[in-house]
Design an enzyme around this catalytic site. Structure first.
Site, mmCIF file in Angstrom:
data_model
loop_
_atom_site.group_PDB
_atom_site.id
_atom_site.type_symbol
_atom_site.label_atom_id
_atom_site.label_comp_id
_atom_site.label_asym_id
_atom_site.label_seq_id
_atom_site.Cartn_x
_atom_site.Cartn_y
_atom_site.Cartn_z
ATOM 1 N N GLY A 129 -35.558 -19.619 -22.951
ATOM 2 C CA GLY A 129 -35.636 -19.206 -21.552
ATOM 3 C C GLY A 129 -37.071 -19.316 -21.037
ATOM 4 O O GLY A 129 -37.313 -19.820 -19.928
ATOM 5 N N HIS A 130 -38.022 -18.863 -21.862
ATOM 6 C CA HIS A 130 -39.436 -18.973 -21.461
ATOM 7 C C HIS A 130 -39.847 -20.448 -21.362
ATOM 8 O O HIS A 130 -40.589 -20.838 -20.441
ATOM 9 C CB HIS A 130 -40.340 -18.290 -22.490
ATOM 10 C CG HIS A 130 -40.125 -16.811 -22.622
ATOM 11 N ND1 HIS A 130 -39.614 -16.233 -23.752
ATOM 12 C CD2 HIS A 130 -40.371 -15.803 -21.755
ATOM 13 C CE1 HIS A 130 -39.556 -14.926 -23.588
ATOM 14 N NE2 HIS A 130 -39.999 -14.633 -22.382
ATOM 15 N N GLY A 138 -37.492 -15.358 -15.137
ATOM 16 C CA GLY A 138 -36.072 -15.592 -15.389
ATOM 17 C C GLY A 138 -35.198 -14.660 -14.564
ATOM 18 O O GLY A 138 -35.545 -13.506 -14.329
ATOM 19 N N LYS A 189 -32.605 -13.444 -15.664
ATOM 20 C CA LYS A 189 -32.013 -12.474 -16.599
ATOM 21 C C LYS A 189 -32.466 -11.063 -16.228
ATOM 22 O O LYS A 189 -31.687 -10.119 -16.242
ATOM 23 C CB LYS A 189 -32.427 -12.823 -18.031
ATOM 24 C CG LYS A 189 -31.391 -12.474 -19.058
ATOM 25 C CD LYS A 189 -31.511 -11.060 -19.573
ATOM 26 C CE LYS A 189 -32.576 -10.964 -20.620
ATOM 27 N NZ LYS A 189 -32.963 -9.575 -20.857
ATOM 28 N N ASP A 190 -33.745 -10.939 -15.880
ATOM 29 C CA ASP A 190 -34.281 -9.655 -15.410
ATOM 30 C C ASP A 190 -34.210 -9.684 -13.883
ATOM 31 O O ASP A 190 -35.234 -9.845 -13.199
ATOM 32 C CB ASP A 190 -35.716 -9.471 -15.908
ATOM 33 C CG ASP A 190 -35.762 -9.374 -17.421
ATOM 34 O OD1 ASP A 190 -35.204 -8.417 -17.972
ATOM 35 O OD2 ASP A 190 -36.320 -10.282 -18.061
ATOM 36 N N VAL A 196 -30.978 -18.531 -19.335
ATOM 37 C CA VAL A 196 -30.633 -19.465 -20.416
ATOM 38 C C VAL A 196 -29.803 -18.687 -21.432
ATOM 39 O O VAL A 196 -30.163 -17.570 -21.815
ATOM 40 C CB VAL A 196 -31.918 -20.040 -21.061
ATOM 41 C CG1 VAL A 196 -31.581 -20.910 -22.267
ATOM 42 C CG2 VAL A 196 -32.704 -20.847 -20.029
HETATM 43 O O1 PAF Z 1 -40.266 -10.117 -18.149
HETATM 44 C C1 PAF Z 1 -41.260 -9.848 -18.844
HETATM 45 O O2 PAF Z 1 -41.470 -10.412 -19.911
HETATM 46 C C2 PAF Z 1 -42.222 -8.775 -18.364
HETATM 47 O O3 PAF Z 1 -41.557 -7.732 -17.728
HETATM 48 C C3 PAF Z 1 -43.366 -9.326 -17.502
HETATM 49 C C4 PAF Z 1 -42.853 -9.917 -16.196
HETATM 50 C C5 PAF Z 1 -44.136 -10.373 -18.263
HETATM 51 C C6 PAF Z 1 -44.333 -8.193 -17.137
HETATM 52 O O4 PAF Z 1 -44.861 -7.599 -18.274
#
Ligand code: PAF
Length: 288
Positions: free
Chosen positions: A39-40, A150, A152-153, A179
């Site tokens: 996903g990243h 993403g 997802k959050d 993803v």
């Molecule tokens: O989604 C994440 O990994 C975190 O909440 C973020 C956006 C990097 C902030 O720490």
């Protein structure tokens, strides 16, 4: 391919962004907490398509974890993360320590109102203050043209979109679709906590959400009916529900019914053993 840079301090980041801008480059930023997954990597590839150079931040932000949450055991793999960033052509990774981001005397935070009162904001008090604060600091430091997150959050994405507008930061905030594993489970760094049985049962999240989304697409407008489809799957899988909600896709206000043409979202949070997972899907009501 040029070598991956590593920045530990804001001054190092500023030196790089100034040089990149002097070369006329547009910058993309992918903020992460590390333990990177596909996903990243999708966010980084999209960043590369939208800008000339992509930077990634890896920072497990203590301010967004509650006192009883998983900060100390949050998974970490810095070497693996750097290799993954290099494999997709990232220009550099910002890896600050906690005292760099929050030095002694630090006292500024960013708070949003209505968007953070429900869903994860209700279950995890203070979480979005921590997210909003660190993301604002990262956007102010890098001043990227584009920042990618993403879906997802999903609530987090709405919070970041809103703070970017409210604080007039002028960043193009891009959300990319979740993803998933082949069986539907959303990719998440926290999936590593699941044992074999929990991992199998966790597919209930996406199964319930996909069922709700298919029923909405077939014309079901009633939010209670849609949430019931999700709850049936959670119960069959022995999951402990935190919340199941049908909301307006922008304001996140709860809906009792979908309206044709108005974007809505189904969101779920549930525990499998001790692990809390979240997931969501868009709901599009078929026009009559
Ligand atoms: O989604 C994440 O990994 C975190 O909440 C973020 C956006 C990097 C902030 O720490």
């Amino acid at each position: 391919m040029s070598t991956l840079q590593l920045w530990r301090t804001p001054a190092e980041v500023r030196a790089w962004t100034a040089a990149a801008r002097a070369r006329g480059q547009r910058l993309a930023l992918v903020p992460t907490m590390g333990f990177l997954h596909d996903g990243h990597l999708a966010l980084m590839r999209e960043g590369a398509a939208r800008a000339d150079a992509v930077a990634v931040s890896v920072f497990v932000n203590p301010a967004q974890f509650g006192p009883r949450e998983d900060l100390s055991r949050y998974p970490r793999d810095v070497e693996g993360d750097l290799a993954k960033c290099a494999s997709v052509g990232v220009a550099g990774v910002y890896l600050p320590d906690v005292a760099t981001v929050y030095p002694p005397g630090y006292q500024t935070s960013v708070d949003l109102e209505a968007l953070t009162t429900g869903l994860d904001g209700a279950s995890r008090p203070g979480h979005f203050r921590g997210v909003a604060t660190v993301v604002t600091k990262l956007l102010a430091l890098f001043r990227p043209e584009v920042a990618l997150f993403g879906e997802k959050d999903y609530q987090q994405l709405q919070v970041i979109t809103r703070l970017n507008e409210d604080l007039e930061l002028g960043v193009d905030i891009v959300g990319l679709p979740t993803v998933r594993e082949e069986d539907g489970l959303a990719r998440s760094s926290r999936n590593v906590y699941l044992d074999v049985d929990e991992r199998r049962r966790a597919t209930a999240l996406s199964r319930g959400l996909f069922a709700a989304s298919a029923r909405a697409a077939a014309g079901e407008a009633d939010a209670a009916t849609l949430t019931r489809l999700i709850r049936v799957e959670l119960e069959a899988a022995g999951a402990r529900e935190d919340y199941v909600a049908v909301v307006d896709a922008r304001s996140l206000a709860p809906l009792t019914a979908l309206t044709p043409g108005v974007p809505a979202r189904a969101l779920v949070a549930a525990f499998f053993g001790g692990t809390r997972l979240i997931d969501n899907v868009p709901l599009l009501l078929r026009a009559p």
